[in-house]
Enzyme design. Structure first.
Site, PDB file in Angstrom:
ATOM      1  N   GLU A 135      -9.776   5.990   3.119  1.00 26.86           N
ATOM      2  CA  GLU A 135     -10.539   4.903   3.717  1.00 26.86           C
ATOM      3  C   GLU A 135      -9.570   3.758   3.978  1.00 26.86           C
ATOM      4  O   GLU A 135      -8.502   3.696   3.363  1.00 26.86           O
ATOM      5  CB  GLU A 135     -11.650   4.435   2.771  1.00 26.86           C
ATOM      6  CG  GLU A 135     -11.229   3.380   1.734  1.00 26.86           C
ATOM      7  CD  GLU A 135     -10.225   3.883   0.695  1.00 26.86           C
ATOM      8  OE1 GLU A 135     -10.117   5.110   0.519  1.00 26.86           O
ATOM      9  OE2 GLU A 135      -9.543   3.045   0.071  1.00 26.86           O
ATOM     10  N   LYS A 148       0.813  -1.222   0.000  1.00 22.79           N
ATOM     11  CA  LYS A 148       0.000   0.000   0.000  1.00 22.79           C
ATOM     12  C   LYS A 148       0.844   1.267   0.000  1.00 22.79           C
ATOM     13  O   LYS A 148       0.417   2.306  -0.488  1.00 22.79           O
ATOM     14  CB  LYS A 148      -0.918   0.010   1.233  1.00 22.79           C
ATOM     15  CG  LYS A 148      -1.901  -1.145   1.289  1.00 22.79           C
ATOM     16  CD  LYS A 148      -3.110  -0.899   0.432  1.00 22.79           C
ATOM     17  CE  LYS A 148      -4.091  -2.059   0.488  1.00 22.79           C
ATOM     18  NZ  LYS A 148      -5.141  -1.955  -0.529  1.00 22.79           N
ATOM     19  N   SER A 172       1.778  -9.500  -0.650  1.00 21.38           N
ATOM     20  CA  SER A 172       1.326  -8.100  -0.581  1.00 21.38           C
ATOM     21  C   SER A 172       1.582  -7.456   0.778  1.00 21.38           C
ATOM     22  O   SER A 172       1.755  -6.248   0.866  1.00 21.38           O
ATOM     23  CB  SER A 172      -0.154  -8.005  -0.942  1.00 21.38           C
ATOM     24  OG  SER A 172      -0.925  -8.816  -0.082  1.00 21.38           O
TER      25      SER A 172
END
Ligand SMILES: Cc1ncc(COP(=O)(O)O)c(C=O)c1O
Lengths: 261, 401
Positions: free
Chosen positions: B116, B94, B383
């Site tokens: 969010e 991210k 991830s």
């Protein structure tokens, strides 16, 4: 001519402003919604805007979100809403009805939307479709239905013109940066922007979002063709559902009507 | 060096029939402003240099492509390679996106940042870059996710950001997105919305993809160095789809590489209790884009179910819908149970504790490796790391601290 178009034309010709009132279909249930629609008309409302409940109403503040949630608990669908409109039309063939909702609901019921007849709802307002996008692209071509587009304080001049052209009902001027029910009206900005819209278009311009008090109503009616009231009515519906005493709503609407006359 | 090697999206933001800009009018100008800024900066040398400098010095890129010896031995077929996004600063992919988007915010002169978050990883990554630039930061998070990702909530607060729990609807990621959009509509003049996946209205799916595609580009170079050819398959989990899109995108024209996205199968796709729109959804419009969506016959968005907060989302990025329809990528689903099993297995075999989201990608190795022979090379996008999920896993295993 479409019921909404002729109603707004008549008001304009006699120099009157339109009072548009909003509720959510099925909040708290469909029978009450029908009663409230008649109460609206008896209290001076010119146009009824019916909120079509959606799980993810991104343009709504907390008051109207909760109303959507209550309606969804009753599994209210577009089909049920059109049946409600049919019932209303049994005794009222005059008051224009606008369906206000989100694109996913309308495109999930495209056949239903296409089959809307002359004696039903008159207009749709899709909150999450920008004005220059043509709803015909999504299969909504029903000639009985006219389309209402939104213009906001952040809309740039070059887009105002193309949006105004696509709007076949009225132009809905969103009076603030925010969701329904917020309260930070900037009257000067609103006046200027509505004037600008009226330079580009002859379509009537309604002002809505955040109008609560009689003062707001009279100030905004003076610079537009009418006003839309939503959250404050929906809040009263929520408060008074328990007692089933909706007299205060009638009183409030009559005050609003006087304020804009 | 530019970001993108694909002709999509088109000018209106569509990938085939997916994508677009379905937002309230108030946001149209903000999206246009963002698109213009991005189009100007994406080929600007100073901007690109600053982005790659931050990726190497702040994030710690490039992340290794690591040979997983014991997993490879375990499956006894092809070689398994791990793209170690879990080693990035803040522990997930991210951060690649937030480092890029905060630069856009800086160039646009925005003073207030909103985002969010589902698993909290995007919230942490956003709060981190906002702290670094001294910008006010607000994170919207479903109340249910605030509960199951409490560690990340605290991390976000330590970073000086405000966490706003969202009670409406299903109180998960989709509702947090709704609330972030409402904040943006209200504060659009001074606020930059850092969306956390390849979702939302155009230009977000494109921007988030481009910033994350550094992952796929590195894999291409590393594959050449480490095994002298392109991988036979790349596997990534798909929530909104940003880690998958980041690793898939540079491979779109490399046809010999299979691209496999793994969605959250929850209780099992056949039960309807899952978060796998590409496996069991239909096209619809949510959060500004048309894409596959979990919805009922009235067009209402369905509640989702997944053990993993970051995959618990009824929609998916529009480019994935397009890749599915044209057959360039395959999308499968694995259940909560299989993902949890893979979580333990990878932790024990490799000494790498994956996030529960990532565990879904690992779980698909079980059926996949059976089809492949020993000459193949498979890349799994790791991830994120699993520290944030320890409470969830302990609760499921009946352990109290
Ligand atoms: C570690 C990790 N992987 C995957 C995801 C899913 O998001 P996306 O599909 O956008 O990569 C998340 C989201 O929070 C995450 O934290």
């Amino acid at each position: 001519m479409n019921r909404l178009t002729s109603k707004l034309q008549n008001l304009k010709e006699s120099n009157k402003k339109a009072l548009v009132a909003y509720l959510v279909a099925g909040d708290p249930n469909l029978d009450t919604t029908l009663d409230l629609m008649h109460l609206f008309v008896d209290s001076g409302v010119d146009v009824i805007e019916i909120g079509v409940p959606f799980t993810d109403p991104i343009a709504e503040g907390p008051i109207i979100q909760k109303a959507h949630d209550r309606a969804l608990k009753n599994n209210i669908s577009l089909k049920m809403i059109l049946e409600l409109v049919d019932k209303f039309r049994e005794t009222n063939t005059q008051t224009p009805i606008v369906l206000m909702g989100y694109l996913n609901t309308f495109i999930s019921h495209i056949e239903l939307v296409q089959s809307i007849g002359e004696n039903s709802a008159d207009s749709i307002l899709v909150v999450d479709v920008p004005g220059e996008l043509n709803l015909q692209t999504y299969g909504i071509t029903n000639p009985n239905i006219n389309i209402i587009s939104l213009i906001s304080p952040t809309t740039k001049d070059d887009r105002v013109e193309s949006i105004a052209k696509n709007s076949t009902g009225f132009i809905y001027y969103v009076t603030l940066r925010g969701v329904t029910g917020s309260s930070n009206l900037n009257i000067e900005e609103i006046k200027n922007n509505i004037q600008k819209i009226q330079q580009y278009s002859d379509a009537p311009t309604m002002a809505g979002f955040g109008i609560k008090s009689v003062e707001d109503a009279s100030t905004l009616a003076a610079c537009s063709d009418g006003i839309v009231i939503g959250s404050s009515i929906v809040e009263m519906i929520a408060d008074e559902s328990k007692s089933k005493e909706f007299g205060r709503i009638g009183e409030y609407l009559r005050e609003m009507k006087t304020a804009i006359s | 060096m530019t970001f993108s090697n694909s002709n999509f999206p088109d000018k209106e933001g569509f990938y085939g029939e997916y994508g677009g800009k379905f937002v309230p009018e108030t946001l149209m100008y903000a999206l246009e402003e963002l698109e213009n800024t991005y189009n100007k900066l994406k080929d600007n040398k100073d901007f690109i240099d600053e982005f790659y400098k931050d990726l190497s010095h702040f994030v710690g890129r490039p992340s290794p492509l690591y040979f997983a010896q014991r997993l490879t031995d375990h499956y006894k077929s092809g070689s398994i390679w791990l793209k170690r996004e879990d080693l990035n600063h803040t522990g997930a992919h991210k951060i690649n996106n937030t480092v890029g988007q905060i630069l856009l915010a800086k160039y646009m002169g925005k003073k207030r940042i909103i985002a969010e978050t589902g698993a909290g990883q995007h919230g942490v990554a956003t709060a981190t870059v906002a702290a670094r630039l001294g910008l006010e930061c607000h994170i919207y998070m479903g109340a249910e996710d605030v509960r199951r990702q409490s560690l990340n909530v605290y991390r976000i607060k330590l970073l000086g950001a405000h966490v706003h729990p969202v009670d409406s609807g299903s109180a998960t990621l989709k509702d947090a997105l709704n609330e972030a959009l409402r904040d943006w509509v209200t504060n659009v003049d001074d606020t930059y919305y850092i969306i956390g996946s390849v979702t939302g209205p155009h230009p977000y799916p494109m921007i988030v993809r481009d910033f994350n595609s550094v992952v796929g580009k590195e894999v291409i170079e590393q594959s050449k160095d480490l095994f002298g050819k392109m991988p036979d398959a790349v596997v990534a989990c798909v929530g909104g789809g940003s880690n998958a899109m980041g690793i898939f995108h540079p491979f779109i024209d490399i046809k010999e590489t299979r691209l496999i996205g793994v969605e959250a199968g929850g209780e099992g796709v056949s039960t309807g209790e899952h978060a796998a729109p590409l496996n069991d959804g239909t096209p619809g419009v949510l959060h500004g884009a048309r894409s596959y969506l979990m919805q009922d016959e009235s067009g209402q968005v369905k509640d989702t179910k997944s053990v993993s907060a970051g995959l618990d989302y009824p929609g998916v990025g529009p480019e994935h819908s397009w890749l599915k329809d044209i057959g360039r990528a395959e999308y499968v689903a694995v259940s909560d149970d299989d993902a949890l099993k893979a979580f333990h297995e990878v932790t024990e075999l490799e000494g790498i504790m994956p996030a529960l989201e990532t565990a879904h990608a690992f779980a698909y190795l079980e059926p996949l490796m059976k089809e492949l022979d020993s000459s193949t090379n498979v890349v799994v996008n790791v991830s994120g790391r699993g520290d944030k999920d320890i409470n969830t896993v302990a609760e499921i295993d009946g352990i109290e601290f």
